[in-house]
Design an enzyme around this catalytic site. Structure first.
Site, PDB file in Angstrom:
ATOM      1  CB  CYS A  85      -0.869  -0.047   1.258  1.00  0.00           C
ATOM      2  SG  CYS A  85      -2.423   0.789   1.073  1.00  0.00           S
ATOM      3  CB  CYS A  96      -3.933   2.020  -2.773  1.00  0.00           C
ATOM      4  SG  CYS A  96      -2.186   2.211  -2.475  1.00  0.00           S
ATOM      5  CB  CYS A 126       5.123  -1.668  -6.227  1.00  0.00           C
ATOM      6  SG  CYS A 126       4.450  -2.753  -7.463  1.00  0.00           S
TER       7      CYS A 126
END
Length: 134
Positions: free
Chosen positions: A8, A81, A88
């Site tokens: 997240c 999210c 990422c």
């Protein structure tokens, strides 16, 4: 043993709740569970409170940044999210990737009770999604 990584933005609410439920619901002898964020914002007290209401203690968990060693060896990476999905690192080809687009309960405006209710709504959605992973 399957390694699952919940990601997240700040590793303060959604991924922490997912880690807590996964550790409770998924068999410990089959799963290693971790969570992290693209940033570390600290564990949100409302997340602790609503998880405790459902019998899950996440108070000893803490906000962490993505550990690339764990990330690169995870069997399943779950982003919770859009920010985490977009920011990422590139997910390894052999890793299963899931995206659960959950709203951020920490962004809820209103009374404390209204904010807690949104945390409960997200908590319940996460619990249902974790149960499907079994």
């Amino acid at each position: 043993m399957k390694k699952v990584y919940f990601l997240c933005t700040g590793n303060s609410c959604r991924s922490q709740m997912a880690e807590g439920y996964a550790k409770q619901i998924l068999p410990a002898n089959n799963f290693k569970i971790e969570s992290a964020g693209v940033e570390a914002h600290g564990l949100n007290p409302m997340a602790i409170k609503v998880m405790a209401e459902d019998g899950v203690d996440i108070s000893k968990q803490y906000s962490k940044l993505i550990d690339l060693q764990y990330f690169n060896t995870a069997d399943v990476i779950i982003t919770l999210c859009g920010d985490a999905k977009d920011k990422c690192p590139m997910i390894p080809a052999q890793t299963k990737s899931l995206h659960w687009p959950l709203s951020d309960p920490a962004q809820t405006m209103g009374t404390i009770e209204e904010q807690l209710q949104e945390f409960r709504n997200i908590r319940d959605q996460i619990k249902a999604l974790i149960t499907e992973l079994k």
